[in-house]
Motif scaffolding. Sequence first.
Motif, PDB file in Angstrom:
ATOM      1  N   SER A 120       0.830  -1.211   0.000  1.00 51.71           N
ATOM      2  CA  SER A 120       0.000   0.000   0.000  1.00 51.71           C
ATOM      3  C   SER A 120       0.866   1.263   0.000  1.00 51.71           C
ATOM      4  CB  SER A 120      -0.934   0.002   1.206  1.00 51.71           C
ATOM      5  OG  SER A 120      -0.195   0.135   2.401  1.00 51.71           O
ATOM      6  N   THR A 121       0.255   2.355  -0.377  1.00 49.03           N
ATOM      7  CA  THR A 121       0.968   3.634  -0.440  1.00 49.03           C
ATOM      8  C   THR A 121       0.895   4.400   0.874  1.00 49.03           C
ATOM      9  OG1 THR A 121      -0.995   4.705  -1.362  1.00 49.03           O
ATOM     10  CG2 THR A 121       0.642   3.875  -2.927  1.00 49.03           C
ATOM     11  N   THR A 122       0.416   3.745   1.915  1.00 52.49           N
ATOM     12  CA  THR A 122       0.394   4.383   3.233  1.00 52.49           C
ATOM     13  C   THR A 122       1.824   4.482   3.766  1.00 52.49           C
ATOM     14  OG1 THR A 122       0.176   2.278   4.393  1.00 52.49           O
ATOM     15  CG2 THR A 122      -1.880   3.391   3.744  1.00 52.49           C
ATOM     16  N   MET A 123       1.990   5.228   4.840  1.00 52.30           N
ATOM     17  CA  MET A 123       3.309   5.357   5.441  1.00 52.30           C
ATOM     18  C   MET A 123       3.831   3.983   5.880  1.00 52.30           C
ATOM     19  SD  MET A 123       4.714   7.930   8.398  1.00 52.30           S
ATOM     20  CE  MET A 123       3.510   7.454   9.587  1.00 52.30           C
ATOM     21  N   GLU A 124       2.936   3.145   6.435  1.00 57.15           N
ATOM     22  CA  GLU A 124       3.342   1.813   6.874  1.00 57.15           C
ATOM     23  C   GLU A 124       3.760   0.945   5.693  1.00 57.15           C
ATOM     24  OE1 GLU A 124       0.457   3.248   7.793  1.00 57.15           O
ATOM     25  OE2 GLU A 124       0.565   3.426   9.978  1.00 57.15           O
ATOM     26  N   GLY A 125       2.993   1.028   4.600  1.00 59.23           N
ATOM     27  CA  GLY A 125       3.314   0.250   3.407  1.00 59.23           C
ATOM     28  C   GLY A 125       4.632   0.669   2.784  1.00 59.23           C
ATOM     29  N   GLN A 126       4.862   1.965   2.727  1.00 61.93           N
ATOM     30  CA  GLN A 126       6.106   2.468   2.160  1.00 61.93           C
ATOM     31  C   GLN A 126       7.307   2.113   3.040  1.00 61.93           C
ATOM     32  OE1 GLN A 126       6.310   3.864  -0.997  1.00 61.93           O
ATOM     33  NE2 GLN A 126       4.231   3.066  -0.950  1.00 61.93           N
ATOM     34  N   THR A 127       7.119   2.195   4.355  1.00 63.65           N
ATOM     35  CA  THR A 127       8.184   1.798   5.282  1.00 63.65           C
ATOM     36  C   THR A 127       8.503   0.320   5.115  1.00 63.65           C
ATOM     37  OG1 THR A 127       7.475   3.480   6.863  1.00 63.65           O
ATOM     38  CG2 THR A 127       8.855   1.702   7.719  1.00 63.65           C
ATOM     39  N   THR A 128       7.466  -0.492   4.984  1.00 68.16           N
ATOM     40  CA  THR A 128       7.653  -1.932   4.786  1.00 68.16           C
ATOM     41  C   THR A 128       8.410  -2.194   3.485  1.00 68.16           C
ATOM     42  OG1 THR A 128       5.582  -2.333   5.973  1.00 68.16           O
ATOM     43  CG2 THR A 128       6.470  -4.159   4.679  1.00 68.16           C
ATOM     44  N   SER A 129       8.053  -1.502   2.422  1.00 75.00           N
ATOM     45  CA  SER A 129       8.752  -1.652   1.141  1.00 75.00           C
ATOM     46  C   SER A 129      10.228  -1.303   1.281  1.00 75.00           C
ATOM     47  CB  SER A 129       8.119  -0.750   0.072  1.00 75.00           C
ATOM     48  OG  SER A 129       6.839  -1.190  -0.262  1.00 75.00           O
ATOM     49  N   PHE A 130      10.511  -0.214   1.976  1.00 69.00           N
ATOM     50  CA  PHE A 130      11.894   0.220   2.172  1.00 69.00           C
ATOM     51  C   PHE A 130      12.688  -0.832   2.949  1.00 69.00           C
ATOM     52  CE2 PHE A 130      15.125   2.366   4.755  1.00 69.00           C
ATOM     53  CZ  PHE A 130      15.908   2.902   3.743  1.00 69.00           C
ATOM     54  N   VAL A 131      12.096  -1.365   4.019  1.00 71.45           N
ATOM     55  CA  VAL A 131      12.782  -2.367   4.844  1.00 71.45           C
ATOM     56  C   VAL A 131      13.041  -3.639   4.032  1.00 71.45           C
ATOM     57  CG1 VAL A 131      12.492  -3.895   6.846  1.00 71.45           C
ATOM     58  CG2 VAL A 131      11.966  -1.463   7.054  1.00 71.45           C
ATOM     59  N   ILE A 132      12.053  -4.066   3.251  1.00 75.53           N
ATOM     60  CA  ILE A 132      12.230  -5.273   2.428  1.00 75.53           C
ATOM     61  C   ILE A 132      13.325  -5.041   1.388  1.00 75.53           C
ATOM     62  CG2 ILE A 132      11.152  -6.783   0.710  1.00 75.53           C
ATOM     63  CD1 ILE A 132       8.499  -6.350   2.230  1.00 75.53           C
ATOM     64  N   ALA A 133      13.274  -3.903   0.703  1.00 79.40           N
ATOM     65  CA  ALA A 133      14.297  -3.598  -0.310  1.00 79.40           C
ATOM     66  C   ALA A 133      15.682  -3.587   0.323  1.00 79.40           C
ATOM     67  CB  ALA A 133      13.984  -2.259  -0.977  1.00 79.40           C
ATOM     68  N   ASP A 134      15.783  -3.061   1.523  1.00 85.02           N
ATOM     69  CA  ASP A 134      17.063  -3.018   2.235  1.00 85.02           C
ATOM     70  C   ASP A 134      17.557  -4.432   2.548  1.00 85.02           C
ATOM     71  OD1 ASP A 134      19.155  -1.455   3.575  1.00 85.02           O
ATOM     72  OD2 ASP A 134      18.324  -2.330   5.423  1.00 85.02           O
ATOM     73  N   LYS A 135      16.659  -5.298   3.002  1.00 85.49           N
ATOM     74  CA  LYS A 135      17.040  -6.680   3.342  1.00 85.49           C
ATOM     75  C   LYS A 135      17.415  -7.492   2.100  1.00 85.49           C
ATOM     76  CE  LYS A 135      14.607  -7.319   7.692  1.00 85.49           C
ATOM     77  NZ  LYS A 135      15.730  -7.653   8.543  1.00 85.49           N
ATOM     78  N   LEU A 136      16.905  -7.091   0.941  1.00 80.90           N
ATOM     79  CA  LEU A 136      17.166  -7.845  -0.287  1.00 80.90           C
ATOM     80  C   LEU A 136      18.380  -7.334  -1.054  1.00 80.90           C
ATOM     81  CD1 LEU A 136      13.519  -8.386  -1.607  1.00 80.90           C
ATOM     82  CD2 LEU A 136      14.904  -9.892  -0.154  1.00 80.90           C
ATOM     83  N   GLU A 137      19.027  -6.286  -0.558  1.00 81.77           N
ATOM     84  CA  GLU A 137      20.200  -5.737  -1.247  1.00 81.77           C
ATOM     85  C   GLU A 137      21.330  -6.742  -1.383  1.00 81.77           C
ATOM     86  OE1 GLU A 137      21.613  -2.092   0.413  1.00 81.77           O
ATOM     87  OE2 GLU A 137      20.031  -0.907  -0.519  1.00 81.77           O
ATOM     88  N   LYS A 138      21.408  -7.706  -0.485  1.00 78.83           N
ATOM     89  CA  LYS A 138      22.480  -8.697  -0.538  1.00 78.83           C
ATOM     90  C   LYS A 138      22.387  -9.624  -1.747  1.00 78.83           C
ATOM     91  CE  LYS A 138      20.274 -12.055   2.551  1.00 78.83           C
ATOM     92  NZ  LYS A 138      20.395 -12.764   3.820  1.00 78.83           N
ATOM     93  N   PHE A 139      21.200  -9.686  -2.365  1.00 79.32           N
ATOM     94  CA  PHE A 139      21.014 -10.507  -3.557  1.00 79.32           C
ATOM     95  C   PHE A 139      21.299  -9.632  -4.781  1.00 79.32           C
ATOM     96  CE2 PHE A 139      18.126 -12.253  -0.325  1.00 79.32           C
ATOM     97  CZ  PHE A 139      18.588 -13.562  -0.273  1.00 79.32           C
ATOM     98  N   LYS A 140      22.521  -9.680  -5.251  1.00 77.89           N
ATOM     99  CA  LYS A 140      22.993  -8.766  -6.303  1.00 77.89           C
ATOM    100  C   LYS A 140      22.279  -8.975  -7.641  1.00 77.89           C
ATOM    101  CE  LYS A 140      25.919  -6.922  -3.551  1.00 77.89           C
ATOM    102  NZ  LYS A 140      25.466  -5.755  -2.836  1.00 77.89           N
ATOM    103  N   GLU A 141      21.897 -10.203  -7.966  1.00 79.53           N
ATOM    104  CA  GLU A 141      21.264 -10.486  -9.252  1.00 79.53           C
ATOM    105  C   GLU A 141      19.743 -10.314  -9.211  1.00 79.53           C
ATOM    106  OE1 GLU A 141      23.084 -11.181 -12.031  1.00 79.53           O
ATOM    107  OE2 GLU A 141      24.795 -10.798 -10.712  1.00 79.53           O
ATOM    108  N   LEU A 142      19.218  -9.913  -8.067  1.00 80.85           N
ATOM    109  CA  LEU A 142      17.774  -9.798  -7.881  1.00 80.85           C
ATOM    110  C   LEU A 142      17.308  -8.394  -8.250  1.00 80.85           C
ATOM    111  CD1 LEU A 142      15.270 -11.336  -6.765  1.00 80.85           C
ATOM    112  CD2 LEU A 142      15.803 -10.308  -4.556  1.00 80.85           C
ATOM    113  N   ASN A 143      16.287  -8.328  -9.089  1.00 82.40           N
ATOM    114  CA  ASN A 143      15.688  -7.045  -9.471  1.00 82.40           C
ATOM    115  C   ASN A 143      14.493  -6.769  -8.551  1.00 82.40           C
ATOM    116  OD1 ASN A 143      15.074  -4.734 -10.900  1.00 82.40           O
ATOM    117  ND2 ASN A 143      13.928  -5.816 -12.469  1.00 82.40           N
ATOM    118  N   VAL A 144      14.557  -5.696  -7.762  1.00 76.71           N
ATOM    119  CA  VAL A 144      13.472  -5.351  -6.846  1.00 76.71           C
ATOM    120  C   VAL A 144      12.759  -4.114  -7.391  1.00 76.71           C
ATOM    121  CG1 VAL A 144      12.859  -4.707  -4.477  1.00 76.71           C
ATOM    122  CG2 VAL A 144      14.750  -6.283  -4.896  1.00 76.71           C
ATOM    123  N   THR A 145      11.459  -4.262  -7.679  1.00 79.91           N
ATOM    124  CA  THR A 145      10.696  -3.138  -8.208  1.00 79.91           C
ATOM    125  C   THR A 145       9.494  -2.859  -7.323  1.00 79.91           C
ATOM    126  OG1 THR A 145       9.462  -4.640  -9.665  1.00 79.91           O
ATOM    127  CG2 THR A 145      11.341  -3.495 -10.606  1.00 79.91           C
TER     128      THR A 145
END
Length: 168
Positions: free
Chosen positions: A143-168
């Motif tokens: 969702s585009t709520t503050m909670e949803g955006q925060t969750t997206s940011f945290v997930i994207a941060d945790k997935l940075e270690k996967f170099k070949e993974l495309n996160v959109t």
Amino acid sequence: MEQSPIDKLINDISKLPGLGRRSAQRIALFLLKNKNKNLLSLIESLNLSYEKIIECSECGNIDMQNPCNICSNKSRDNTSICVVEDVSDLWTFEKVGFYRGLYHVLGGSLSAIQGIGTDELKLQNLINRIEKNNVKEIILALSTTMEGQTTSFVIADKLEKFKELNVT
């Protein structure tokens, strides 16, 4: 003092999302006016749902089999996972019919007020799926709520270690 069966029914119905006490009273009265037709059918449906519907151990969807119909469908793109907050979001995507990959249901979004942190969400399950399978793309459909955006940011941060993974 013990609650009357009517009060208990009203209280239980009012716990459902979007229903207050007045709506719960109207529903309870409707069910009780035609017990054999309305209430008995609802009881049977609830019992059947309780017995037969389970959560998919792969994605968190609900179905009558594990893994669910989506996860076990060989024609789906298993290199793409769409991350959603709730099963209802998954159902919405499926109804549209555009997305042909897999899903991952988080079970909510981060919320300090509601006490939902990263441990309450199924983030580790997502990471395990990425490590175990040949996942190339993660789509964050939160969702585009503050909670949803925060969750997206945290997930994207945790997935940075996967170099070949495309996160959109």
